[in-house]
Design an enzyme around this catalytic site. Sequence first.
Site, PDB file in Angstrom:
ATOM      1  CD  GLU A 223      -3.063  -0.882   2.180  1.00 13.76           C
ATOM      2  OE1 GLU A 223      -3.076   0.142   2.883  1.00 13.76           O
ATOM      3  OE2 GLU A 223      -3.933  -1.754   2.227  1.00 13.76           O
ATOM      4  CD  GLU A 404      -3.968  -5.619   3.978  1.00 21.68           C
ATOM      5  OE1 GLU A 404      -4.742  -4.731   4.413  1.00 21.68           O
ATOM      6  OE2 GLU A 404      -2.730  -5.501   4.049  1.00 21.68           O
TER       7      GLU A 404
END
Length: 497
Positions: A223, A404
């Site tokens: 991320e 995720e």
Amino acid sequence: MSLLTRRRLLRRAALSATAAGAARNGLAGAAAAGTVASATTVAGCDGTPDPDGEADPDGALRFPPGFGWGAATSAYQIEGAAKEDGRGESVWDTFSHTPGRTRNGDTGDVAADHYHRYPQDLDLMRDLGLRSYRFSISWPRIQADGSGRPNQRGLDFYRRLVDGLHERGIAPMATLFHWDLPQALQDAGGWENRDTAERFADYADLVFRALGDRVPVWLTVNEPKTVVQNGYLGGHHAPGRQDPAAAYLVAHHLQLAHGLAVRALRATGVEGRIGPALNLHPCYPADETAEAAAATRLYDGYENRLYLDSIFKGAYPADVLADLGPESRMVRGVRDGDLEIISSPVDLLAVQYYTPIYVTGQGDTVRRWPTSEAEWQQIYPEGMYDILTRVTRDYGRVPITITENGLPCPDTLAADGTVDDTARIDFLRDHFAAAHRAVRDGVPLESYHVWSLLDNFEWNEGYEQRWGLVYVDYPTQRRVLKRSAHWYRDVIRRNGL
Ligand code: GCO
């Protein structure tokens, strides 16, 4: 960077910092759930499900044979042992030990004590029937100061972990960087300093050579957008900065680090597959105006295309570069050949989906769906379908793994020793169904990792939010399978819903 962008980024930064601050101070953020939007998806993907993208004849939603059902964690959030066996300090050790930065002053010093309890956690994964486990390697555990000779005790821990996964028939998926940058590198400028990308490539090379014969799938940078937005705009994540000019130079250096690590893997001759781990947010206009459509497009540029285009198309999106401006630190920081490095071919894309974003004509975001305990998270399963099909439509049939997806619940351990988290079951069922439709509509999805295996340190939220399939009773470190864990075990056995 245009005035609008600067104002918007700072306003967004202030909002997210305020929200984080409010949450930390126990002030309940007003969760004003708006009406359901007439949400149109990103241009070109109308999200119309393929009529036969529904259940099999017997009503089951079965995933492809051998589908990689898994769960995910990260080093700083679960390991603890912060000063053990030669581990150096990371920016998250510094940040969490800075008064006021995390809820209740929580730190990752002990976390879920996974560094010591990993054999028990491996058995939990086996009992759940996991096919894949996504974890991260702590850079400061491998190189205490972020460079130089490796710390053998650190490498040995991950070798034991990976061997333990293989012994239990679970495929390891290792993330090289999940935000725990060695503090010594931060002191030298951190991700604002281009040299950090080079240090990352050296670290990656070390790890590939030590573990490359045991780890089949590598993820480079977790991320990058969250490091940019929370670490350099909102300031509620390490290193705690609010500096829009630095933020997008950091984005570039994180992308460069990704590309250098990909090339490092190829240079070692190690067999594994490698790719980025991007949290992607489908962006929708909050209304039907042309202004909202234009603002949404630019928002999508900052949220998604900045990272996807540079890796899969070898160029940063022109609208974002124009908005940042030619004199921005980011634009001036891009050197000849950088985009060629960043777009080094990858083997897969890790998608992390949590929430959609709705954008007004003024470039603000509004809430359209109920949120979870994480007030930034709007619960919208359709967004999973939209983002998966959009990636395949716009970037080709790159194999996709979901690394995720999950939500925090107010989980409590009942007197009978159970944890009833039906909201998490409902959330996962709806998101699995959306992913199933995407697979039926041609998305090459190969695995799905629920966030998270264990309750863990949720960054500035500390231990207040519980995201795990498995409850961690922190005072005793006892693990208890939540109701969702039992449910997920059955999903894995059935290979679907
Ligand atoms: C992220 C991080 C995870 C978080 C999870 C819940 O996506 O922000 O990868 O470390 O804990 O997403 O916020």
